[in-house]
Design an enzyme around this catalytic site. Structure first.
Site, mmCIF file in Angstrom:
data_model
loop_
_atom_site.group_PDB
_atom_site.id
_atom_site.type_symbol
_atom_site.label_atom_id
_atom_site.label_comp_id
_atom_site.label_asym_id
_atom_site.label_seq_id
_atom_site.Cartn_x
_atom_site.Cartn_y
_atom_site.Cartn_z
ATOM 1 N N CYS A 1 0.994 -1.081 -0.020
ATOM 2 C CA CYS A 1 0.135 0.119 -0.006
ATOM 3 C C CYS A 1 0.867 1.184 0.083
ATOM 4 O O CYS A 1 2.064 1.078 0.439
ATOM 5 C CB CYS A 1 -0.917 0.160 1.258
ATOM 6 S SG CYS A 1 -2.165 -1.184 1.285
ATOM 7 N N ARG B 1 5.606 -0.711 -4.406
ATOM 8 C CA ARG B 1 5.351 -1.219 -3.058
ATOM 9 C C ARG B 1 4.216 -2.338 -3.336
ATOM 10 O O ARG B 1 4.223 -3.314 -2.498
ATOM 11 C CB ARG B 1 4.618 -0.337 -2.255
ATOM 12 C CG ARG B 1 5.637 1.028 -1.757
ATOM 13 C CD ARG B 1 4.944 1.965 -0.932
ATOM 14 N NE ARG B 1 4.789 1.336 0.161
ATOM 15 C CZ ARG B 1 5.387 1.365 1.398
ATOM 16 N NH1 ARG B 1 6.732 1.707 1.355
ATOM 17 N NH2 ARG B 1 5.058 0.904 2.750
ATOM 18 N N TRP C 1 -3.292 -2.529 -1.392
ATOM 19 C CA TRP C 1 -3.021 -4.106 -1.724
ATOM 20 C C TRP C 1 -4.027 -4.622 -0.732
ATOM 21 O O TRP C 1 -4.051 -4.541 0.299
ATOM 22 C CB TRP C 1 -1.764 -4.031 -1.090
ATOM 23 C CG TRP C 1 -1.224 -5.551 -1.501
ATOM 24 C CD1 TRP C 1 -0.687 -5.990 -2.856
ATOM 25 C CD2 TRP C 1 -1.171 -6.803 -0.703
ATOM 26 N NE1 TRP C 1 -0.292 -7.328 -2.512
ATOM 27 C CE2 TRP C 1 -0.464 -7.979 -1.461
ATOM 28 C CE3 TRP C 1 -1.614 -7.062 0.619
ATOM 29 C CZ2 TRP C 1 -0.525 -9.260 -0.749
ATOM 30 C CZ3 TRP C 1 -1.544 -8.524 1.221
ATOM 31 C CH2 TRP C 1 -0.966 -9.413 0.130
ATOM 32 N N ASN D 1 -3.110 2.417 5.276
ATOM 33 C CA ASN D 1 -2.269 1.052 5.249
ATOM 34 C C ASN D 1 -2.126 0.290 6.341
ATOM 35 O O ASN D 1 -2.111 0.855 7.677
ATOM 36 C CB ASN D 1 -0.889 1.596 5.170
ATOM 37 C CG ASN D 1 -0.619 2.129 3.535
ATOM 38 O OD1 ASN D 1 -1.584 2.226 2.876
ATOM 39 N ND2 ASN D 1 0.530 2.642 3.414
ATOM 40 N N GLY D 2 -2.457 -1.188 6.264
ATOM 41 C CA GLY D 2 -2.283 -1.840 7.650
ATOM 42 C C GLY D 2 -3.641 -2.666 7.686
ATOM 43 O O GLY D 2 -4.511 -2.758 6.797
ATOM 44 N N GLU E 1 17.563 -18.531 -3.943
ATOM 45 C CA GLU E 1 17.192 -17.268 -4.443
ATOM 46 C C GLU E 1 16.907 -17.412 -6.043
ATOM 47 O O GLU E 1 16.102 -16.707 -6.475
ATOM 48 C CB GLU E 1 18.467 -16.437 -4.061
ATOM 49 C CG GLU E 1 18.191 -15.028 -4.683
ATOM 50 C CD GLU E 1 17.099 -14.092 -4.193
ATOM 51 O OE1 GLU E 1 16.943 -13.081 -4.619
ATOM 52 O OE2 GLU E 1 16.414 -14.754 -3.124
ATOM 53 N N LYS F 1 13.294 -15.746 -7.439
ATOM 54 C CA LYS F 1 13.387 -14.990 -8.530
ATOM 55 C C LYS F 1 12.500 -15.229 -9.736
ATOM 56 O O LYS F 1 11.597 -14.530 -10.306
ATOM 57 C CB LYS F 1 14.600 -14.471 -9.169
ATOM 58 C CG LYS F 1 15.504 -13.666 -8.256
ATOM 59 C CD LYS F 1 14.812 -12.198 -8.066
ATOM 60 C CE LYS F 1 15.013 -11.619 -6.598
ATOM 61 N NZ LYS F 1 14.536 -12.303 -5.443
ATOM 62 N N GLU G 1 8.649 -15.308 -8.707
ATOM 63 C CA GLU G 1 8.137 -13.771 -8.377
ATOM 64 C C GLU G 1 7.736 -13.137 -9.641
ATOM 65 O O GLU G 1 6.603 -12.546 -9.812
ATOM 66 C CB GLU G 1 9.289 -12.943 -7.753
ATOM 67 C CG GLU G 1 9.249 -13.401 -6.035
ATOM 68 C CD GLU G 1 10.526 -12.582 -5.735
ATOM 69 O OE1 GLU G 1 10.276 -12.076 -4.272
ATOM 70 O OE2 GLU G 1 11.349 -12.234 -6.051
ATOM 71 N N HIS H 1 16.980 -37.658 -3.803
ATOM 72 C CA HIS H 1 15.993 -38.049 -2.614
ATOM 73 C C HIS H 1 14.730 -37.530 -2.719
ATOM 74 O O HIS H 1 13.652 -37.435 -1.988
ATOM 75 C CB HIS H 1 16.601 -37.331 -1.261
ATOM 76 C CG HIS H 1 17.814 -38.124 -0.845
ATOM 77 N ND1 HIS H 1 18.074 -39.242 -0.254
ATOM 78 C CD2 HIS H 1 19.156 -37.700 -0.976
ATOM 79 C CE1 HIS H 1 19.491 -39.373 -0.041
ATOM 80 N NE2 HIS H 1 19.885 -38.347 -0.383
ATOM 81 N N LYS I 1 6.429 -4.481 -2.138
ATOM 82 C CA LYS I 1 7.936 -4.630 -1.882
ATOM 83 C C LYS I 1 8.164 -4.545 -0.385
ATOM 84 O O LYS I 1 9.147 -5.255 0.273
ATOM 85 C CB LYS I 1 8.376 -3.109 -2.327
ATOM 86 C CG LYS I 1 9.751 -3.036 -2.162
ATOM 87 C CD LYS I 1 10.513 -3.873 -2.917
ATOM 88 C CE LYS I 1 12.010 -3.656 -2.887
ATOM 89 N NZ LYS I 1 13.014 -4.860 -3.383
#
Length: 615
Positions: free
Chosen positions: A2, A27, A75, A101-102, A488, A492, A495, A511, A610
């Protein structure tokens, strides 16, 4: 997540707010809205979608002469992304407007009580409950808007950064913060409000960052007063001079922020060790470490807490710190750590890692560790962020603003800081020989040049991306220091391209994951010359015998893997311990190009934010 933008002053508010919202798009959000007050009436426009959609919908407002305004990118949490649930929200009387926001966790009982008192609701949001709660308090107790906000906030449970406007007080905006960042820019006869400083950097270099449980009434022609929400006590504000500049938050000729930030890594790694690493003199000096050296040296263990990419950097640090300094290290997801009743001792050192310095789970874990008496050291990028203020000491990464939602330069600069910590502790403990210590310093000093050389693989990464852009799944394999890099790399790809990908230690493949291998499965193998090279070659042969498509990251001049792999990307040679700073580069480029070729929104991938400031 947000984004909040507010303005009150003498300029036209609309262009400032819209431009500010564009600066906060990184964000992550799914709807946007704006409110202007022209002196007689409220002008509100909001919509599901992007800020560009809001611009199109609010064309009529673009000519407004209003000099007070608020904007928001949402968001979705409570209620699906749609026009009605978008912010701003207006109270039943039509006098109060809020952006938030929140999350208000106790919104349901508050809503039921307000419904009993005659209030009606048009959205599914907790925010509409909050604005009507403020209105109810204001009417019931006959309070001014600032006091009403304070009283109402003492009744809510959750996290918030809010801006509230009251038509009856048209020369002020009330702001408050708990758990979600909020900055106030101080100009000449004008104020700017935002989730971070990027929306107002060209107008002022002075800002105040509200602390948790603080509120302020931002008024024209009056000094800014900040108070504690709980007890109404006055707070002496700290005015901070902003370090970022406009150039840092623009694309600079690149197609995407992510690509720009990938290419910034040689410079930002150098910025991160600048003034701290003096290789010729055999010195590492970091004030946060030096001032607390005994706490580190006497640590029974080091606990690293982080989320996402920062957690992967922590995993790399586990290998490096244990190898160099011989101190036991445990790496925890902050989101799990805070809830599992962990054992924390006063002799423990906790390292909290976060790019934004605002990650809610990491902040909660820090508070828990402090309550147990542990020493907490922060590693973050944003100066003045919550984590930098909550921790006992710390180190900034100096990566500059990272706008792309998928972290790139944050990862390499975090590893740089953590490597320097490991080397400094090893020097103090005598767990590295003098020759090895000096060798690592010299190697770290030339890492930026080697990263720049690794970036020359861009065209090769693009060529490989074109062959695998339609893949449904992908495996990433690495060993030792490069196992976290495999994790990582997979993150990426997930995402930004939405291809399912998993990272594994290369030896773990047999395994279970080896069952997935067929001619349709691309497997990215990190196989530098240093480290467990022969073992990785054996793992590659296992994949090859099952018709998997192998993309290998290898040291320049490699022959053995080159004969087995379908595609190779070459990188310069460096020591095993520092190799993650190099091996991660082609994986970033590969993910970027696959996402671009798939037509994905690279900088703003769906459903992601973000700065994750809620649970």
């Amino acid at each position: 997540m947000c984004g909040i933008v507010g303005y009150i002053g003498y300029r036209e508010a609309y262009p400032i707010v819209i431009k500010g919202l564009k600066r906060l798009e990184y964000r992550g959000y799914d709807s946007a809205g704006i409110m202007l007050y022209n002196g007689t009436e409220l002008e509100i426009s909001k919509t599901k979608g992007k800020v560009s959609d809001l611009e199109e919908k609010s064309k009529a407002l673009s000519t407004s002469k209003a000099t007070i305004g608020m904007g928001h990118t949402r968001w979705a949490t409570h209620g699906v992304p749609n026009d009605v649930n978008s912010h701003p929200h207006v109270s039943n009387s039509g006098n109060l407007v809020i952006i938030h926001n929140g999350i208000i966790e106790n919104y349901e009982p508050l809503k039921k009580e307000l419904i009993k008192r005659g209030y009606t609701f048009t959205s599914d949001t907790d925010t509409e409950v909050l604005v009507n709660l403020i209105e109810d308090v204001k009417k019931k107790d006959n309070l001014k808007i600032g006091k009403a906000v304070q009283v109402a906030l003492n009744q809510v449970v959750g996290a918030y950064a809010i801006c509230v406007f009251d038509r009856e007080k048209p020369d002020e905006i009330v702001v408050a913060r708990l758990g979600s960042p909020l900055a106030i820019g101080l100009g000449e006869n004008e104020f700017f409000i935002a989730s971070d400083a990027s929306p107002f950097i060209e107008y002022t270099s002075n800002a105040i960052y509200l602390e948790d449980e603080e509120m302020a009434i931002v008024r024209l022609h009056k000094p800014l007063k900040i108070r504690k929400i709980k007890d109404d006590s006055l707070v002496d504000p700290y005015v901070q001079e902003l370090q970022m500049n406009l150039e840092q938050i623009e694309k600079g000729g690149y197609d995407h922020f992510m690509l720009k930030e990938i290419y910034e890594q040689p410079n930002v790694i150098k910025d991160t060790y600048r003034g701290r690493l003096l290789a010729n003199q055999g010195i590492i000096q970091m004030a946060g470490v030096e001032d607390n050296l005994e706490r580190f040296l006497n640590a029974q263990r080091i606990l690293i807490i982080a989320c996402g990419t920062s957690w992967h950097a922590g995993l790399v640090a586990e290998y490096i710190i244990e190898e160099f300094a011989r101190i036991p290290v445990e790496v925890e997801y902050a989101s799990e750590f805070r809830y599992r009743n962990p054992i924390i001792n006063k002799e423990d050192v906790v390292i909290a890692i976060s790019q934004s310095g605002e990650t809610a789970d990491t902040l909660a874990a820090i508070k828990l560790a402090k309550e147990k008496g542990a020493f907490v050291f922060g590693v973050c990028n944003v100066v003045g962020s919550s984590i930098s203020r909550e921790t006992h000491a710390g180190a900034y990464t100096h990566a500059g603003p990272e706008i792309g939602v998928a972290s790139t330069k944050a990862f390499t600069t975090q590893i740089t800081v953590l490597t320097m910590i490991a080397l400094r502790l090893a020097k103090a403990k005598g767990t590295l020989s003098n020759s090895d210590f000096h060798r690592y310093l010299q190697e770290l000093e030339v890492i930026p040049e080697k990263v720049a050389e690794a970036l020359e693989s861009n065209e090769k990464a693009k060529e490989i991306a074109n062959k695998f852009k339609d893949a449904s799944n992908c495996l990433y394999l690495g060993r030792g220091y490069n196992f976290p890099v495999a994790l990582e790399g997979a993150l990426k790809l997930k995402e930004i391209s939405y291809i399912h990908a998993e990272g594994y230690p290369a030896a773990e493949m047999k395994h279970g994951p080896i069952a997935l291998i067929d001619e349709q499965m691309p497997v990215v193998v990190i196989a530098p010359k240093q480290g467990h090279y022969d073992k990785v070659v054996s793992n590659i042969q296992e994949i090859k015998s099952r018709s998997g498509k192998i993309i290998a990251v290898v040291t320049k001049g490699d022959i053995q893997v080159k004969q087995l792999a379908d595609h190779i990307i070459e990188i310069p040679e460096t020591s095993d311990a520092l190799s993650p700073l190099i091996t991660t580069i082609p994986l970033q480029l590969l993910s970027y190009h696959i996402a671009v070729l798939r037509g994905c929104n690279v900088d703003q991938p769906r459903n992601l934010a973000k700065s994750v400031t809620v649970e």
